[in-house]
Design an enzyme around this catalytic site. Structure first.
Site, mmCIF file in Angstrom:
data_model
loop_
_atom_site.group_PDB
_atom_site.id
_atom_site.type_symbol
_atom_site.label_atom_id
_atom_site.label_comp_id
_atom_site.label_asym_id
_atom_site.label_seq_id
_atom_site.Cartn_x
_atom_site.Cartn_y
_atom_site.Cartn_z
ATOM 1 N N ASP A 67 -62.519 12.496 -6.360
ATOM 2 C CA ASP A 67 -63.240 12.524 -5.090
ATOM 3 C C ASP A 67 -62.487 11.779 -3.992
ATOM 4 O OD1 ASP A 67 -63.621 10.051 -6.285
ATOM 5 O OD2 ASP A 67 -65.770 10.311 -6.603
ATOM 6 N N ASN A 136 -76.595 4.829 -10.239
ATOM 7 C CA ASN A 136 -77.660 5.841 -10.254
ATOM 8 C C ASN A 136 -77.312 7.026 -11.161
ATOM 9 O OD1 ASN A 136 -75.706 7.175 -8.799
ATOM 10 N ND2 ASN A 136 -76.888 7.380 -6.915
ATOM 11 N N HIS A 138 -74.416 8.725 -11.146
ATOM 12 C CA HIS A 138 -73.516 9.746 -10.605
ATOM 13 C C HIS A 138 -72.166 9.709 -11.310
ATOM 14 C CE1 HIS A 138 -72.055 6.845 -7.231
ATOM 15 N NE2 HIS A 138 -71.031 7.056 -8.012
ATOM 16 N N GLU A 143 -74.165 13.130 -6.874
ATOM 17 C CA GLU A 143 -75.326 12.259 -6.778
ATOM 18 C C GLU A 143 -76.529 12.908 -7.470
ATOM 19 O OE1 GLU A 143 -74.917 9.335 -5.834
ATOM 20 O OE2 GLU A 143 -74.179 9.082 -3.798
HETATM 21 C C1 GLP Z 1 -67.801 5.533 -6.917
HETATM 22 C C2 GLP Z 1 -66.882 6.670 -7.355
HETATM 23 C C3 GLP Z 1 -67.083 7.031 -8.794
HETATM 24 C C4 GLP Z 1 -67.115 5.780 -9.625
HETATM 25 C C5 GLP Z 1 -68.287 4.944 -9.253
HETATM 26 C C6 GLP Z 1 -68.412 3.657 -10.052
HETATM 27 O O1 GLP Z 1 -68.986 5.975 -6.384
HETATM 28 N N1 GLP Z 1 -67.008 7.841 -6.589
HETATM 29 O O2 GLP Z 1 -66.065 7.931 -9.201
HETATM 30 O O3 GLP Z 1 -67.185 6.105 -10.989
HETATM 31 O O4 GLP Z 1 -68.167 4.599 -7.889
HETATM 32 O O5 GLP Z 1 -67.575 2.695 -9.508
HETATM 33 P P1 GLP Z 1 -67.208 1.327 -10.189
HETATM 34 O O6 GLP Z 1 -66.287 1.672 -11.299
HETATM 35 O O7 GLP Z 1 -66.515 0.531 -9.116
HETATM 36 O O8 GLP Z 1 -68.464 0.712 -10.633
#
Ligand code: GLP
Length: 246
Positions: A67, A136, A138, A143
């Protein structure tokens, strides 16, 4: 879905990096799907160490990231492209010509999503996709919602995602974008192998849903249950709400 609980993020990173490096050493032209966020950072450190020791070369791999934020240029410190350059690509021999990213700066976002879908297909699909998970539930930026999306798309981020990530933007005096481009659930599910890493208490609820809940777009990660090759790495805090599957 294999659920593996390790003592801490470093232990997880050794195993996850090993899986990715084995894939690359089996096929130097592997297609690897990478993720951003804090969860994969230790794993990237282990891959860099293995590269430095001559145990792996990333020169011939093709990469796809999950993303990217809409409106951020590649040299913006909060863009995911910048993150990958800093945390992995720039510290290895990755060939930037084979690094694929959704462009958050594209003038036609729909066409950009279509291009990305076709590019993954042209490259023969993704061999291993690395994932984190949002608080959440995702994955990528899919989402919680009413349906699973098949192909890359542009998404309005939820307040929970904005709350989890705004600190990175505030640190440099920027406002967090409200939109992002992301691979769809279908793109992720078409990967041959998937590794998901979740650590820390803030992920415990989403992890419980993922492991013990029903498949539902209200927790997008639950779709991974019906994939044939998923490994979920957890630390004890992320696994703390699991029942007998702990
Ligand atoms: C973001 C990214 C995801 C990631 C998530 C969790 O929203 N788009 O790809 O997995 O956060 O992030 P973190 O690993 O910093 O908790």
């Amino acid at each position: 879905m294999r659920v593996i609980v390790k003592n801490d993020p470093v232990e997880i990173s050794h195993e996850a990096a090993e899986m990715i490096v084995n894939q690359i050493n089996k096929n130097h032209g592997s297609v690897i799907g990478f993720a951003t966020g804090a969860s994969p950072v230790e794993t990237y450190k282990r891959i860099i160490e293995k590269y430095q020791k001559g145990e792996v070369s990333l020169k011939h791999i093709t990469t796809f990231n999950l993303d990217e934020y809409v409106g951020l240029s590649r040299d913006n410190v909060n863009s995911y492209f910048y993150f990958m350059k800093e945390n992995l690509f720039g510290k290895t021999d990755v060939d930037f010509d084979r690094v694929n990213f959704l462009s958050g700066e594209a003038s036609d976002l729909e066409a950009e999503c279509e291009r990305y879908y076709n590019r993954i297909k042209e490259c023969g699909g993704i061999d291993i996709q690395l994932l984190g998970i949002g608080t959440n539930g995702h994955i990528g930026f899919n989402e919680p919602g009413e349906k699973f999306m098949d192909r890359p798309f542009s998404v309005k981020l939820t307040q929970s995602t904005i709350d989890s990530n705004r600190k990175y933007f505030e640190a440099v005096g920027d406002k967090m974008p409200e939109y992002a481009l992301t691979m769809g659930i279908g793109d992720i599910m078409r990967s041959k192998k998937i590794i998901l890493i979740a650590t820390g208490e803030s992920k415990a609820k989403a992890v419980k849903q993922l492991v013990e809940g029903e498949v539902s777009p209200s927790c997008p990660a639950t779709i991974l249950k019906i994939h044939s090759d998923v490994t979920v790495f957890l630390d004890p805090a992320a696994a703390s709400l699991l029942g007998d599957k702990k």
